[in-house]
Design a protein around this motif. Structure first.
Motif, PDB file in Angstrom:
ATOM      1  N   PHE A 101       6.004  -7.153   1.148  1.00 47.18           N
ATOM      2  CA  PHE A 101       5.847  -6.359   2.372  1.00 47.18           C
ATOM      3  C   PHE A 101       5.753  -4.879   2.014  1.00 47.18           C
ATOM      4  N   ASP A 102       6.636  -4.419   1.121  1.00 41.51           N
ATOM      5  CA  ASP A 102       6.622  -3.010   0.712  1.00 41.51           C
ATOM      6  C   ASP A 102       5.304  -2.633   0.044  1.00 41.51           C
ATOM      7  N   ALA A 103       4.770  -3.536  -0.770  1.00 37.60           N
ATOM      8  CA  ALA A 103       3.515  -3.248  -1.466  1.00 37.60           C
ATOM      9  C   ALA A 103       2.368  -3.060  -0.477  1.00 37.60           C
ATOM     10  N   VAL A 104       2.308  -3.931   0.533  1.00 34.89           N
ATOM     11  CA  VAL A 104       1.267  -3.795   1.560  1.00 34.89           C
ATOM     12  C   VAL A 104       1.520  -2.558   2.411  1.00 34.89           C
ATOM     13  N   SER A 105       2.774  -2.366   2.815  1.00 29.26           N
ATOM     14  CA  SER A 105       3.116  -1.219   3.660  1.00 29.26           C
ATOM     15  C   SER A 105       2.774   0.100   2.976  1.00 29.26           C
ATOM     16  N   SER A 106       3.105   0.218   1.698  1.00 31.38           N
ATOM     17  CA  SER A 106       2.814   1.428   0.942  1.00 31.38           C
ATOM     18  C   SER A 106       1.314   1.670   0.847  1.00 31.38           C
ATOM     19  N   THR A 132       0.103   3.015   4.280  1.00 33.75           N
ATOM     20  CA  THR A 132       0.502   4.382   4.654  1.00 33.75           C
ATOM     21  C   THR A 132       0.139   5.436   3.620  1.00 33.75           C
ATOM     22  N   HIS A 133       0.156   5.057   2.316  1.00 32.53           N
ATOM     23  CA  HIS A 133      -0.038   6.052   1.272  1.00 32.53           C
ATOM     24  C   HIS A 133      -1.124   5.704   0.259  1.00 32.53           C
ATOM     25  N   GLY A 134      -1.739   4.554   0.419  1.00 29.51           N
ATOM     26  CA  GLY A 134      -2.791   4.177  -0.509  1.00 29.51           C
ATOM     27  C   GLY A 134      -2.262   3.581  -1.795  1.00 29.51           C
ATOM     28  N   VAL A 135      -3.175   3.241  -2.691  1.00 25.17           N
ATOM     29  CA  VAL A 135      -2.837   2.620  -3.972  1.00 25.17           C
ATOM     30  C   VAL A 135      -3.323   3.525  -5.099  1.00 25.17           C
ATOM     31  N   MET A 136      -2.392   4.081  -5.828  1.00 29.22           N
ATOM     32  CA  MET A 136      -2.695   4.909  -7.005  1.00 29.22           C
ATOM     33  C   MET A 136      -3.754   5.986  -6.710  1.00 29.22           C
ATOM     34  N   GLY A 137      -3.522   6.732  -5.630  1.00 33.21           N
ATOM     35  CA  GLY A 137      -4.384   7.863  -5.319  1.00 33.21           C
ATOM     36  C   GLY A 137      -5.589   7.551  -4.468  1.00 33.21           C
ATOM     37  N   ASN A 138      -5.818   6.280  -4.137  1.00 37.01           N
ATOM     38  CA  ASN A 138      -6.936   5.914  -3.271  1.00 37.01           C
ATOM     39  C   ASN A 138      -6.580   6.148  -1.805  1.00 37.01           C
ATOM     40  N   THR A 139      -7.588   6.131  -0.951  1.00 33.87           N
ATOM     41  CA  THR A 139      -7.400   6.411   0.475  1.00 33.87           C
ATOM     42  C   THR A 139      -6.421   5.424   1.096  1.00 33.87           C
ATOM     43  N   PRO A 140      -5.406   5.913   1.829  1.00 32.51           N
ATOM     44  CA  PRO A 140      -4.505   4.990   2.544  1.00 32.51           C
ATOM     45  C   PRO A 140      -5.309   4.052   3.448  1.00 32.51           C
ATOM     46  N   HIS A 142       0.668  -8.469  10.472  1.00 33.67           N
ATOM     47  CA  HIS A 142       1.554  -7.420  10.998  1.00 33.67           C
ATOM     48  C   HIS A 142       0.908  -6.037  10.870  1.00 33.67           C
ATOM     49  N   PHE A 143       0.161  -5.823   9.796  1.00 30.50           N
ATOM     50  CA  PHE A 143      -0.467  -4.524   9.572  1.00 30.50           C
ATOM     51  C   PHE A 143      -1.902  -4.454  10.100  1.00 30.50           C
ATOM     52  N   GLY A 144      -2.312  -5.477  10.848  1.00 35.19           N
ATOM     53  CA  GLY A 144      -3.636  -5.455  11.446  1.00 35.19           C
ATOM     54  C   GLY A 144      -4.764  -5.648  10.456  1.00 35.19           C
ATOM     55  N   GLU A 181       4.576   3.088 -12.465  1.00 32.46           N
ATOM     56  CA  GLU A 181       4.897   4.503 -12.278  1.00 32.46           C
ATOM     57  C   GLU A 181       4.623   4.946 -10.854  1.00 32.46           C
ATOM     58  N   TYR A 182       3.544   4.449 -10.282  1.00 37.42           N
ATOM     59  CA  TYR A 182       3.211   4.798  -8.898  1.00 37.42           C
ATOM     60  C   TYR A 182       4.252   4.222  -7.934  1.00 37.42           C
ATOM     61  N   ILE A 183       4.658   2.976  -8.175  1.00 39.36           N
ATOM     62  CA  ILE A 183       5.659   2.316  -7.316  1.00 39.36           C
ATOM     63  C   ILE A 183       7.001   3.039  -7.394  1.00 39.36           C
ATOM     64  N   LYS A 184       7.387   3.448  -8.602  1.00 43.64           N
ATOM     65  CA  LYS A 184       8.695   4.087  -8.792  1.00 43.64           C
ATOM     66  C   LYS A 184       8.814   5.407  -8.030  1.00 43.64           C
ATOM     67  N   LYS A 185       7.711   6.127  -7.857  1.00 47.74           N
ATOM     68  CA  LYS A 185       7.756   7.391  -7.120  1.00 47.74           C
ATOM     69  C   LYS A 185       8.226   7.166  -5.693  1.00 47.74           C
ATOM     70  N   ALA A 186       7.705   6.141  -5.049  1.00 48.65           N
ATOM     71  CA  ALA A 186       8.129   5.825  -3.686  1.00 48.65           C
ATOM     72  C   ALA A 186       9.520   5.210  -3.677  1.00 48.65           C
TER      73      ALA A 186
END
Length: 432
Positions: free
Chosen positions: A108-113, A116-124, A149-151, A280-285
């Motif tokens: 769920f967190d992986a999809v939610s992130s 809202t914030h994209g994947v490794m710098g890509n467009t959310p 849930h996220f449409g 590394e990207y996951i750890k930042k959040a």
């Protein structure tokens, strides 16, 4: 022996009359049996109770790296827990983050992130006009619930005994940039119990998605959940992370696992394995989201199982309890329905489910009739996105939770309902 389709109208009506009497008898028993979810039985949970004895007020609560597990710190999990979860997934510890009690939270967190914030710098994903996911079907209802849930639009991909239809997967992901992911249960899949072939895993690793932020959500929920002790009856699967690295796609996969059906479903340990770039990207959040997961529980699990051999020994105890239940259901299905032409079913070597394919247009009616007789099944359609099985034929059978005597009663009722509903459908077709 004739199939039901070969019976005359008169023969069907005669059989129906007898089955209706049997159904009334079944209803009169006042059964209340639940085969709706793949939960460990009470006996399975009981055999792990001594995990609570490995830590007490006098225990050394220091990890192998000298971390006091009662305190803050160690965002990505203590090293010994990383090692254990890495062994369960067949990867190395530097690819692992250890979380809390459930892998569903991590997915769920992986999809939610990503939304809202994209994947490794890509467009959310929330800023895109359209986001789509591929969903092998039949599949796991909770996966589909997350994307719904996220449409996110979900696209059905048929499953085969070797895994998803890879011709379709390759074509879709290479042509459509809005396709951002695919759900996978690669070993002892939910609900069919299929394990992806080596060719399927390699084709996944070599995908050429149009979307730079495409991810394979590889839910390795049943990696050690064999039903049989003999190695020749245990499914094997290629390790996806290393295959992706070989193919030059190291960032393309998120692999998830937990001890939910190893230790306790409500108090296990979950983990993600992925590339160092993704980590590394996951750890930042993660550093903002939490001050760390339950390291005491992580240490408890490591002290209890000790190593991967300890996990495998424990899983043999699970198998000893589960195997007779699966075999009992399969025996009844084979004895009562083989050759009738009104159902097909899988015979898995592991996992938690048996997948049953009824005649088209019958699954909902079978589930409703079972409920009328006191047997609750997973809702028909649950194994498809939006709860819509286009053929209304798939039923997921969950053998693990009921006691053996209850299971025998429930299976008898299930077979009775399959026969009745199938006859009603065939009579309806003959009348039409």
């Amino acid at each position: 022996m004739k199939t039901y389709q070969e019976l005359s109208k008169e023969e069907l009506l005669s059989l129906k009359a007898q089955l209706e009497k049997d159904f009334e008898d079944a209803k009169g028993k006042g059964l209340k049996l639940d085969m709706s979810r793949g939960k460990p039985s009470v006996a399975q949970l009981d055999m792990g109770m001594d995990i609570f004895d490995v830590l007490n007020s006098g225990s050394d609560l220091t990890s192998m790296e000298g971390v006091d597990v009662r305190n803050y710190g160690v965002l990505d999990g203590i090293l010994e827990a990383k090692n254990l979860m890495a062994d369960i997934m067949g990867v190395t510890a530097e690819h692992v983050i250890v979380y809390g009690n459930a892998s569903l939270n991590v997915m769920f967190d992986a999809v939610s992130s990503a939304v809202t914030h994209g994947v490794m710098g890509n467009t959310p994903w929330c800023k895109l006009d359209k986001v789509k996911f591929l969903c092998p079907v039949p599949g796991y209802d909770r996966h589909f619930a997350i994307t719904q849930h996220f449409g996110i639009e979900m696209i059905n991909v048929p499953m085969t005994p070797q895994g998803p239809d890879m011709d379709m997967v390759e074509k879709l992901v290479s042509q459509d940039e809005s396709i951002k992911g695919i759900w996978c249960v690669p070993k002892y899949s939910n609900p069919q119990g299929y394990t992806y072939s080596d060719e399927t895993v390699r084709r996944f690793a070599n995908l050429k998605p149009a979307a730079k932020d495409f991810r394979i959500f590889w839910d390795n929920a049943y990696s050690v959940h064999h039903l049989y002790d003999e190695e020749e009856r245990q499914d094997r699967i290629l390790e996806i992370l290393s295959e992706c690295e070989k193919a030059g796609n190291p960032d393309m996969v998120y692999e998830f696992a937990s001890t939910s059906k190893i230790s306790f479903s409500g108090a296990g340990v979950a983990a993600i394995a992925t590339s160092k770039g993704n980590l590394e990207y996951i750890k930042k959040a993660l550093a903002i989201q939490t001050i760390g997961h339950d390291k005491i529980n992580q240490l408890r699990h490591v002290r209890y199982f000790k190593n991967f051999d300890g996990v495998k020994a424990h899983m043999r105890k699970h198998a000893a309890l589960m195997r007779p239940k699966f075999e009992a259901i399969l025996d009844v299905l084979e004895r009562e329905l083989d050759g009738t032409g009104i159902g097909q079913w899988t015979k898995p070597n592991g996992g938690y489910f048996i997948s049953f394919e009824a005649m088209e247009g019958c699954a909902k009616a079978i589930a409703a009739k079972c409920k009328e007789a006191g047997v609750t099944l997973t809702g028909a359609g649950a194994t498809y996105p939006y709860g819509k099985d286009p053929k209304d034929s798939n039923i997921r059978i969950a053998p693990t939770y009921p006691a053996p005597d209850e299971l025998a009663l429930a299976t008898d009722v299930f077979v009775l309902c399959v026969k009745l509903v199938s006859i009603e459908k065939l009579l309806e077709n003959k009348t039409a």
